[in-house]
Design a protein around this motif. Structure first.
Motif, PDB file in Angstrom:
ATOM      1  N   UNK A  86       0.842  -1.188   0.000  1.00 47.57           N
ATOM      2  CA  UNK A  86       0.000   0.000   0.000  1.00 47.57           C
ATOM      3  C   UNK A  86       0.884   1.246   0.000  1.00 47.57           C
ATOM      4  N   UNK A  87       0.269   2.402  -0.213  1.00 43.56           N
ATOM      5  CA  UNK A  87       1.025   3.660  -0.124  1.00 43.56           C
ATOM      6  C   UNK A  87       1.606   3.834   1.284  1.00 43.56           C
ATOM      7  N   UNK A  88       0.853   3.411   2.304  1.00 36.32           N
ATOM      8  CA  UNK A  88       1.358   3.513   3.678  1.00 36.32           C
ATOM      9  C   UNK A  88       2.603   2.644   3.849  1.00 36.32           C
ATOM     10  N   UNK A  89       2.554   1.438   3.291  1.00 38.40           N
ATOM     11  CA  UNK A  89       3.740   0.575   3.336  1.00 38.40           C
ATOM     12  C   UNK A  89       4.933   1.263   2.676  1.00 38.40           C
ATOM     13  N   UNK A  90       4.686   1.863   1.517  1.00 36.26           N
ATOM     14  CA  UNK A  90       5.765   2.527   0.794  1.00 36.26           C
ATOM     15  C   UNK A  90       6.343   3.687   1.606  1.00 36.26           C
ATOM     16  N   UNK A  91       5.476   4.503   2.193  1.00 37.58           N
ATOM     17  CA  UNK A  91       5.956   5.603   3.043  1.00 37.58           C
ATOM     18  C   UNK A  91       6.822   5.085   4.187  1.00 37.58           C
ATOM     19  N   UNK A  92       6.385   3.983   4.815  1.00 33.45           N
ATOM     20  CA  UNK A  92       7.147   3.423   5.934  1.00 33.45           C
ATOM     21  C   UNK A  92       8.506   2.898   5.481  1.00 33.45           C
ATOM     22  N   UNK A  93       8.553   2.252   4.320  1.00 29.79           N
ATOM     23  CA  UNK A  93       9.823   1.734   3.805  1.00 29.79           C
ATOM     24  C   UNK A  93      10.795   2.876   3.548  1.00 29.79           C
ATOM     25  N   UNK A  94      10.304   3.922   2.885  1.00 31.91           N
ATOM     26  CA  UNK A  94      11.182   5.055   2.564  1.00 31.91           C
ATOM     27  C   UNK A  94      11.665   5.739   3.838  1.00 31.91           C
ATOM     28  N   UNK A  95      10.784   5.855   4.836  1.00 30.67           N
ATOM     29  CA  UNK A  95      11.142   6.554   6.075  1.00 30.67           C
ATOM     30  C   UNK A  95      12.081   5.742   6.955  1.00 30.67           C
ATOM     31  N   UNK A  96      12.005   4.416   6.883  1.00 29.23           N
ATOM     32  CA  UNK A  96      12.738   3.584   7.839  1.00 29.23           C
ATOM     33  C   UNK A  96      13.986   2.932   7.266  1.00 29.23           C
ATOM     34  N   UNK A  97      14.125   2.911   5.937  1.00 23.28           N
ATOM     35  CA  UNK A  97      15.266   2.242   5.318  1.00 23.28           C
ATOM     36  C   UNK A  97      16.248   3.263   4.748  1.00 23.28           C
ATOM     37  N   UNK A  98      17.524   2.972   4.851  1.00 29.82           N
ATOM     38  CA  UNK A  98      18.544   3.797   4.217  1.00 29.82           C
ATOM     39  C   UNK A  98      18.838   3.202   2.841  1.00 29.82           C
ATOM     40  N   UNK A  99      18.074   3.639   1.862  1.00 31.19           N
ATOM     41  CA  UNK A  99      18.134   3.072   0.521  1.00 31.19           C
ATOM     42  C   UNK A  99      18.909   4.017  -0.384  1.00 31.19           C
ATOM     43  N   UNK A 100      20.183   3.730  -0.574  1.00 24.90           N
ATOM     44  CA  UNK A 100      21.030   4.564  -1.415  1.00 24.90           C
ATOM     45  C   UNK A 100      20.833   4.195  -2.886  1.00 24.90           C
ATOM     46  N   UNK A 101      21.019   5.160  -3.806  1.00 24.22           N
ATOM     47  CA  UNK A 101      20.956   4.832  -5.230  1.00 24.22           C
ATOM     48  C   UNK A 101      22.005   3.754  -5.571  1.00 24.22           C
ATOM     49  N   UNK A 102      21.714   2.836  -6.492  1.00 24.41           N
ATOM     50  CA  UNK A 102      20.498   2.807  -7.314  1.00 24.41           C
ATOM     51  C   UNK A 102      19.350   2.027  -6.694  1.00 24.41           C
ATOM     52  N   UNK A 103      19.463   1.614  -5.416  1.00 23.75           N
ATOM     53  CA  UNK A 103      18.380   0.846  -4.784  1.00 23.75           C
ATOM     54  C   UNK A 103      17.100   1.669  -4.776  1.00 23.75           C
ATOM     55  N   UNK A 104      17.190   2.915  -4.312  1.00 26.71           N
ATOM     56  CA  UNK A 104      16.092   3.874  -4.459  1.00 26.71           C
ATOM     57  C   UNK A 104      16.609   4.980  -5.363  1.00 26.71           C
ATOM     58  N   UNK A 105      15.855   5.316  -6.384  1.00 26.40           N
ATOM     59  CA  UNK A 105      16.296   6.356  -7.304  1.00 26.40           C
ATOM     60  C   UNK A 105      15.092   7.048  -7.909  1.00 26.40           C
ATOM     61  N   UNK A 106      15.333   8.232  -8.435  1.00 24.05           N
ATOM     62  CA  UNK A 106      14.341   8.964  -9.205  1.00 24.05           C
ATOM     63  C   UNK A 106      14.839   9.026 -10.645  1.00 24.05           C
ATOM     64  N   UNK A 107      13.928   8.785 -11.580  1.00 23.96           N
ATOM     65  CA  UNK A 107      14.299   8.789 -12.991  1.00 23.96           C
ATOM     66  C   UNK A 107      13.361   9.700 -13.765  1.00 23.96           C
ATOM     67  N   UNK A 108      13.933  10.454 -14.711  1.00 24.13           N
ATOM     68  CA  UNK A 108      13.142  11.357 -15.537  1.00 24.13           C
ATOM     69  C   UNK A 108      13.748  11.404 -16.938  1.00 24.13           C
ATOM     70  N   UNK A 109      12.904  11.207 -17.943  1.00 26.88           N
ATOM     71  CA  UNK A 109      13.351  11.263 -19.344  1.00 26.88           C
ATOM     72  C   UNK A 109      14.518  10.320 -19.603  1.00 26.88           C
ATOM     73  N   UNK A 110      14.496   9.168 -18.957  1.00 27.69           N
ATOM     74  CA  UNK A 110      15.535   8.178 -19.185  1.00 27.69           C
ATOM     75  C   UNK A 110      16.821   8.409 -18.423  1.00 27.69           C
ATOM     76  N   UNK A 111      16.878   9.408 -17.552  1.00 26.42           N
ATOM     77  CA  UNK A 111      18.089   9.721 -16.792  1.00 26.42           C
ATOM     78  C   UNK A 111      17.806   9.642 -15.293  1.00 26.42           C
ATOM     79  N   UNK A 112      18.787   9.151 -14.535  1.00 28.99           N
ATOM     80  CA  UNK A 112      18.654   9.103 -13.087  1.00 28.99           C
ATOM     81  C   UNK A 112      19.012  10.461 -12.504  1.00 28.99           C
ATOM     82  N   UNK A 113      18.141  11.019 -11.673  1.00 30.39           N
ATOM     83  CA  UNK A 113      18.400  12.319 -11.069  1.00 30.39           C
ATOM     84  C   UNK A 113      19.494  12.210 -10.012  1.00 30.39           C
TER      85      UNK A 113
END
Length: 395
Positions: free
Chosen positions: A39-66
């Protein structure tokens, strides 16, 4: 947790015979409650509680990683290590601008997705990694692209438009001799995935994806590891190392006649191996046997499994195999092998059928007719061989 059972939703044997590796498949409304996966709540909790460094967590736009500084700030701990704390204000801003949020291998940190991935592994007999994608705008996070592995997509919430352009190279690989030609300008299919929909794409299928329906989108992509002929040949080369002929040095300084003689013998050896239709089964079994995808410790039970009937156990792989032999059974799992008495067969069969869900020692005793003490001793062997994990029943 109840099984997702992607195999049933995709069509079981009919899917394997007519769709897998051949063509895309869209199954609308297949999953009644997709939010039970995440759920969205699960996702919020994962992001808040885990230290997810790129590329594990990343933002992508127009084919490029921010770059990470656009949505996170470095934090130095008292031990002088540095991690990046995600800043919600900046994250929201980047997502409003059109970035897509990605979490790789979310199956490793979210149990229900891990269970669904493990079920898929057991059915298809290959590894699965599941990534999460969230987006809010019609701006494409990755552009028109293809993947070097098959994927099963499950739409969790919102809607996402998929434009499919087909393949311009059959079965392209990660390590390939050439790139596929550019895709056609017009898609061969255009689909809008809504909650509960499933989409299967063979590798090499060009596609473009956007949240263009005026609402956010959350979906999972189950990436299926490839088993190609090139991989079979590579495995066969290793498998044949036991042959003296292939261990000998190449006849680099020999005459042409001696070289032809040597190559003829090598050809005969390889041809004989490929004449055996069981070679594919042996290759797949070797991959099953060495699967270490879902290892999990069994703390605090480092000195064995106590004879507590309420303790729960489960295999760490969905690709364990059990073979009957004259004087017992042979069990392969997690890069280990056990030769056991016939009496262990029903217990191990029950474990395999129960995967990826835990069962109690009492259940295993009932399935095998063995006392809990004997079951606990066998479970201790499997824990030591990392094929099994132990947990207490949830209170």
């Amino acid at each position: 947790m109840s099984p997702l059972n992607l195999a049933a939703h995709l069509g079981q044997d009919e899917f394997l015979a007519q769709v897998l590796h051949r063509q895309f498949l869209h199954v609308p409304g297949a999953i009644e409650d997709p939010a039970s996966l995440i759920s969205w709540e699960d996702l919020n909790n994962i992001i808040a509680s885990q230290r997810l460094e790129p590329p594990r967590l990343r933002l992508s736009m127009d084919g490029e990683m921010l770059p990470q500084y656009r949505y996170a700030s470095p934090v130095t701990t008292r031990r002088h290590t540095v991690y990046h704390r995600l800043m919600p204000t900046e994250l929201h801003a980047r997502l409003r601008e059109g970035a897509s949020l990605v979490i790789d291998a979310i199956d490793e940190i979210h149990p229900s997705i891990g269970a669904a991935s493990a079920e898929l592994e057991g059915w298809l007999r290959t590894g699965v990694q599941t990534n999460l994608y969230a987006s809010w705008t019609a701006r494409e996070g990755f552009g028109t692209h293809w993947d070097d592995h098959d994927v099963v997509v499950v739409q969790i919430d919102g809607a996402k438009r998929w434009r499919l352009f087909g393949q311009t190279r059959v079965a392209p690989m990660y390590k390939d001799t050439e790139e596929p030609e550019d895709p056609p300008k017009e898609p061969v299919a255009e689909l809008v995935l809504r909650p509960g929909d499933i989409l299967y794409l063979p590798r090499g299928t060009w596609h473009a994806v956007s949240a263009s329906e005026g609402e956010h989108s959350l979906h999972l992509t189950f990436g299926i590891q490839t088993m190609s002929g090139a991989q079979l040949v590579s495995w066969l080369a290793d498998d044949l190392r036991g042959e003296e002929l292939l261990r000998l040095d190449l006849p680099v300084h020999a005459s042409d006649e001696d070289r032809r003689d040597y190559l003829g013998k090598v050809r005969d050896l390889i041809s004989a191996a490929l004449d055996d239709p069981s070679v594919i089964s042996r290759y797949v079994a070797s991959r099953d046997d060495s699967d270490l995808q879902r290892l999990r410790p069994s703390l605090p039970y480092i000195n064995g499994v106590p004879a507590d009937g309420d303790l729960m156990v489960k295999l760490t792989t969905g690709r364990a195999t059990l073979t009957d032999v004259d004087d017992g059974v042979i069990f392969h799992a997690s890069d280990n092998e056990w030769e056991l008495a016939k009496e262990a067969g029903p217990l191990l069969s029950y474990l395999i059928k129960s995967f990826p869900y835990p069962v109690t020692l009492y259940e295993l005793g009932g399935a095998s007719g063995l006392p809990v003490e004997t079951v606990a001793d066998l479970m201790s062997e499997l824990v030591d061989g990392q094929a099994l994990t132990v947990e207490r029943r949830s209170r």
